[in-house]
Design a protein around this motif. Structure first.
Motif, PDB file in Angstrom:
ATOM      1  N   ASP A 195      59.885  51.452  10.167  1.00 61.17           N
ATOM      2  CA  ASP A 195      59.334  50.235  10.923  1.00 61.17           C
ATOM      3  C   ASP A 195      59.576  48.996  10.308  1.00 61.17           C
ATOM      4  O   ASP A 195      59.722  47.816  10.791  1.00 61.17           O
ATOM      5  CB  ASP A 195      57.870  50.723  11.028  1.00 61.17           C
ATOM      6  N   GLY A 196      59.339  48.953   8.712  1.00 59.25           N
ATOM      7  CA  GLY A 196      59.541  47.632   7.921  1.00 59.25           C
ATOM      8  C   GLY A 196      60.866  47.154   8.263  1.00 59.25           C
ATOM      9  O   GLY A 196      61.188  46.018   8.381  1.00 59.25           O
ATOM     10  N   TYR A 197      61.981  47.944   8.258  1.00 58.33           N
ATOM     11  CA  TYR A 197      63.378  47.529   8.223  1.00 58.33           C
ATOM     12  C   TYR A 197      63.609  47.151   9.787  1.00 58.33           C
ATOM     13  O   TYR A 197      64.362  46.390   9.901  1.00 58.33           O
ATOM     14  CB  TYR A 197      64.395  48.782   8.026  1.00 58.33           C
ATOM     15  N   LEU A 198      63.045  47.860  10.897  1.00 56.56           N
ATOM     16  CA  LEU A 198      63.201  47.406  12.262  1.00 56.56           C
ATOM     17  C   LEU A 198      62.610  45.886  12.199  1.00 56.56           C
ATOM     18  O   LEU A 198      63.157  45.171  13.179  1.00 56.56           O
ATOM     19  CB  LEU A 198      62.210  48.471  13.049  1.00 56.56           C
ATOM     20  N   CYS A 199      61.472  45.683  11.630  1.00 58.83           N
ATOM     21  CA  CYS A 199      61.113  44.552  11.720  1.00 58.83           C
ATOM     22  C   CYS A 199      61.809  43.367  11.051  1.00 58.83           C
ATOM     23  O   CYS A 199      61.989  42.288  11.530  1.00 58.83           O
ATOM     24  CB  CYS A 199      59.328  44.376  10.856  1.00 58.83           C
ATOM     25  N   GLN A 200      62.240  43.774  10.070  1.00 59.40           N
ATOM     26  CA  GLN A 200      63.231  42.753   9.363  1.00 59.40           C
ATOM     27  C   GLN A 200      64.475  42.606   9.959  1.00 59.40           C
ATOM     28  O   GLN A 200      65.203  41.663  10.118  1.00 59.40           O
ATOM     29  CB  GLN A 200      63.715  43.467   7.903  1.00 59.40           C
ATOM     30  N   ASN A 201      64.849  43.520  10.655  1.00 60.16           N
ATOM     31  CA  ASN A 201      66.199  43.411  11.739  1.00 60.16           C
ATOM     32  C   ASN A 201      65.730  42.602  12.823  1.00 60.16           C
ATOM     33  O   ASN A 201      66.661  41.833  13.243  1.00 60.16           O
ATOM     34  CB  ASN A 201      66.625  44.796  12.270  1.00 60.16           C
ATOM     35  N   GLU A 202      64.482  42.658  13.325  1.00 59.60           N
ATOM     36  CA  GLU A 202      64.123  41.810  14.413  1.00 59.60           C
ATOM     37  C   GLU A 202      63.942  40.289  13.954  1.00 59.60           C
ATOM     38  O   GLU A 202      64.577  39.462  14.679  1.00 59.60           O
ATOM     39  CB  GLU A 202      62.916  42.414  15.049  1.00 59.60           C
ATOM     40  N   GLN A 203      63.596  40.436  12.829  1.00 57.30           N
ATOM     41  CA  GLN A 203      63.487  38.853  12.463  1.00 57.30           C
ATOM     42  C   GLN A 203      64.611  38.086  12.265  1.00 57.30           C
ATOM     43  O   GLN A 203      65.003  36.904  12.322  1.00 57.30           O
ATOM     44  CB  GLN A 203      62.671  38.984  10.875  1.00 57.30           C
ATOM     45  N   ALA A 204      65.525  38.940  11.613  1.00 61.73           N
ATOM     46  CA  ALA A 204      66.970  38.534  11.368  1.00 61.73           C
ATOM     47  C   ALA A 204      67.639  38.103  12.780  1.00 61.73           C
ATOM     48  O   ALA A 204      68.295  37.179  12.845  1.00 61.73           O
ATOM     49  CB  ALA A 204      67.724  39.325  10.813  1.00 61.73           C
TER      50      ALA A 204
END
Length: 680
Positions: free
Chosen positions: A434-443
């Motif tokens: 979930d954290g990496y998904l969030c980082q991908n979304e932010q990118a």
């Protein structure tokens, strides 16, 4: 007629002596039954094959005595063992003091010169790559000599002997002369094992001796300065048959026949895998006269040849150290075991095999979770360098890394009977995902916002200059906005937030759009109403696209989770089957040994003892079947709990999916039928 092995020049229980004639026949009925199983079981698994070997150029002390006289583990030795990720074959050499144990240890290391001190104190360790088993480390343990009256501490000797038994997979007992009553009685420490080692933490009054066969090492009796002709009733016998003859229970040889038989019974009970190796010429200085005119070079050559044979004999029979239920011991685990056992003995308590396994399970399972998370995190950190990515790409890599992390966990974990450690791994991976998904979304969001900011710079400049504040300005604004949308959509690698960021951008620009529309004197009020409805349609259309994209991403995430769970269940089932197989083989080996012992007792006329053993065997078989059934139930419950957690996760995702679908359907109902004018 009583059969006996002839001795020269000594006598053995009154039998007549003859000359020396040694035949090296290494296969005995005592070891045939389990050889194939043991060979298959001792093949290093793929999970350890890539581990680098650890080689020591000299031995180190692993167990010493502190200033208070208590045993302690040396941290330097533990640090060495911590580096060994390979399975270990642990060969411990024990015996009375001044019997040449250290020389045997040096030969096992293939050293021709003595490098371990002859007066060893405590237990010394030497780790080298195993010479015949690839992917395996040989750990040699040289123990302090037993029976030194000058020390005056028999308890210390017993503790050293017990630690050698607990830590080794092969126990070499070194003695001189012959295996007669005196030699057997000198191995008194074996009779104290039941008092110094416990199998289970419960049922303290229960007789656990029958359980020791599962956990104790193979036993090799190495006899130095051997002076026997290996014959029984004038028939040649192997060294192993000679050992079995020497361990045969005696009838009425003295008033204290029980005292003579008790050590023999203990050796037979605790060490079902027994072998013998004899050195058929003198190694002690006082016996060198028997070699006649041989010079020192000849003596050295002959002894090296035999000692090389001894090394191969030990290595061919070497088995990987395992814990209860067949768990493979690495150097790291061996270090933990040594510390656990020594700390227990130093505290005055009795080492318990079950407690040691539980302690190892906790340490290893916690480390297995950490290792699995590190595998997952390392992979995702590499993937993060490529953000933003499509949801499908992130989910696919998450699925692969999750499977790899679970595999790493499974290789290291054991006795995770309630599945709590696996659950911890799952939950932590899910949080990380979930954290990496969030980082991908932010990118993705940063990239999309930057792109729109760049594309809309000209239109923002026109707004500031009042370019659209004129008749027909609204249509010009819509045309420019439409061009921005086309250029934006033509750009690649925007990924997961592309539609959502565009939706937010259009909402922001609708404020300017409305102002321009109301100020446009070219349009009638009716036309303005139509244009306003068209603009609403544009915004609603983009909102629907954003929600549909979010729904598609959720479905991809659900599919990745489903496939990950299927792979996790497959790995769990595979581990369950393997552990139950190892437990069954462990029980079968123990049962075979006990049945052979029972048959041996009957053959030798000890009917009462044989009947007692038969009852013990029936109880052992019942307990083994019950333990296997319980283990299968535990695994089934673990899998059921894991599936339930998956179902709960999927239910929550499906609920989110349904809510999004309903929102999309509702928006489609509300969507105006008029054609949009700005961005399609």
């Amino acid at each position: 007629m009583r059969r006996c092995a002839s001795v020269s020049p000594r006598t053995n229980d009154g039998c007549q002596s003859t000359t020396v004639s040694v035949k090296r026949q290494r296969e005995s009925s005592n070891g045939k039954t389990d050889s194939k199983k043991r060979k298959a079981q001792d093949e290093p698994t793929a999970s350890f094959s890539d581990s680098p070997p650890v080689t020591m150029d000299k031995p180190v002390c692993i167990i010493d005595t502190d200033s208070d006289g208590k045993l302690c583990v040396q941290e330097s030795a533990l640090q060495i063992l911590e580096q060994i990720q390979q399975p270990v074959v642990v060969v411990a050499v024990v015996g009375l003091y001044r019997t040449g144990k250290s020389y045997l240890m040096n030969r096992l290391r293939w050293e021709t010169n003595s490098t371990i001190e002859s007066k060893t104190k405590g237990i010394w360790m030497w780790c080298v790559p195993h010479p015949t088993k690839a992917g395996t480390t040989l750990v040699l343990l040289d123990t302090e000599g037993l029976g030194d009256v000058d020390k005056g501490d028999s308890k210390h000797d017993t503790n050293i002997f017990c630690l050698a038994v607990l830590l080794s997979s092969i126990l070499v007992y070194n003695s001189r002369g012959t295996i007669d009553n005196k030699a057997v009685m000198e191995l008194q420490y074996v009779t104290e094992l039941t008092e110094c080692i416990k199998v289970k933490s419960s049922d303290e009054d229960a007789d656990e001796s029958s359980e020791f066969v599962k956990f104790f090492p193979s036993f090799i009796w190495a006899v130095r300065d051997f002076t026997l002709e290996l014959k029984i009733d004038d028939e040649d016998v192997t060294e192993d048959e000679y050992l079995e003859f020497a361990l045969k229970l005696k009838h009425g040889i003295s008033k204290n026949v029980k005292d003579y038989n008790f050590p023999r019974e203990c050796i037979q009970t605790y060490f079902p895998s027994r072998k013998c190796f004899t050195f058929p010429f003198p190694t002690a200085p006082e016996n060198m006269s028997r070699l006649g005119s041989l010079d020192s070079a000849d003596i050295s050559s002959k002894f090296l040849k035999v000692s090389d044979h001894f090394c191969k004999f030990v290595f061919d029979d070497s088995s990987v150290k395992r814990l209860k239920d067949g768990y493979t011991v690495t150097g790291r685990v061996l270090g933990h075991l040594a510390k656990t056992y020594v700390d227990t003995i130093s505290s005055g308590a009795v080492p318990c095999l079950e407690n040691a396994v539980i302690a190892m399970a906790m340490i290893e399972n916690e480390a297995a979770v950490k290792e699995g998370l590190q595998v997952y995190q390392r992979g995702m950190e590499k993937l993060k360098d490529s953000f933003p990515l499509k949801m499908k790409d992130v989910s696919s890599e998450h699925q692969n890394l999750s499977n790899t992390a679970t595999q790493a966990f499974m290789k290291r974990s054991f006795r995770d009977t309630d599945g709590n450690y696996l659950k911890s791994l799952e939950e932590n991976i899910r949080k990380l995902f979930d954290g990496y998904l969030c980082q991908n979304e932010q990118a993705s969001k940063r990239k999309c916002e930057g792109l729109l900011s760049s594309l809309s710079a000209p239109i923002m400049e026109k707004l500031e200059q009042g370019f659209y504040a004129k008749p027909g300005g609204y249509d010009l604004f819509c045309k420019d906005l439409e061009d921005i949308g086309k250029k934006y959509n033509s750009q690649s690698n925007k990924e997961v937030k592309a539609e959502e960021v565009l939706e937010e951008f259009l909402k922001q620009k609708s404020v300017d759009s409305k102002a321009i529309l109301q100020a446009d004197k070219k349009l009638t009020e009716k036309e303005k109403k139509i244009k306003e409805e068209q603009e609403k349609a544009v915004l609603l259309e983009q909102e629907v696209k954003a929600k549909e994209e979010k729904q598609r991403q959720l479905e991809e995430k659900m599919e990745a989770e489903r496939q990950s769970n299927e792979e996790r269940m497959r790995q769990m089932k595979e581990k369950m089957d393997e552990e139950i197989r190892l437990q069954r083989e462990e029980d079968e080996r123990a049962m075979d040994s006990k049945l052979r012992e029972q048959a041996d007792l009957l053959e030798k006329g000890f009917k009462e003892k044989a009947d007692l053993m038969r009852k013990e065997n029936e109880e052992f078989k019942r307990r083994s079947a019950e333990a296997e059934t319980n283990r299968a139930k535990e695994f089934a419950a673990t899998i059921e709990n894991a599936n339930r957690r998956h179902e709960e996760t999927m239910t929550m995702m499906m609920q989110n999916n349904r809510e999004q679908m309903m929102a999309i359907m509702q928006m489609n109902k509300e969507r105006p039928s008029l054609l949009p004018c700005c961005i399609s």
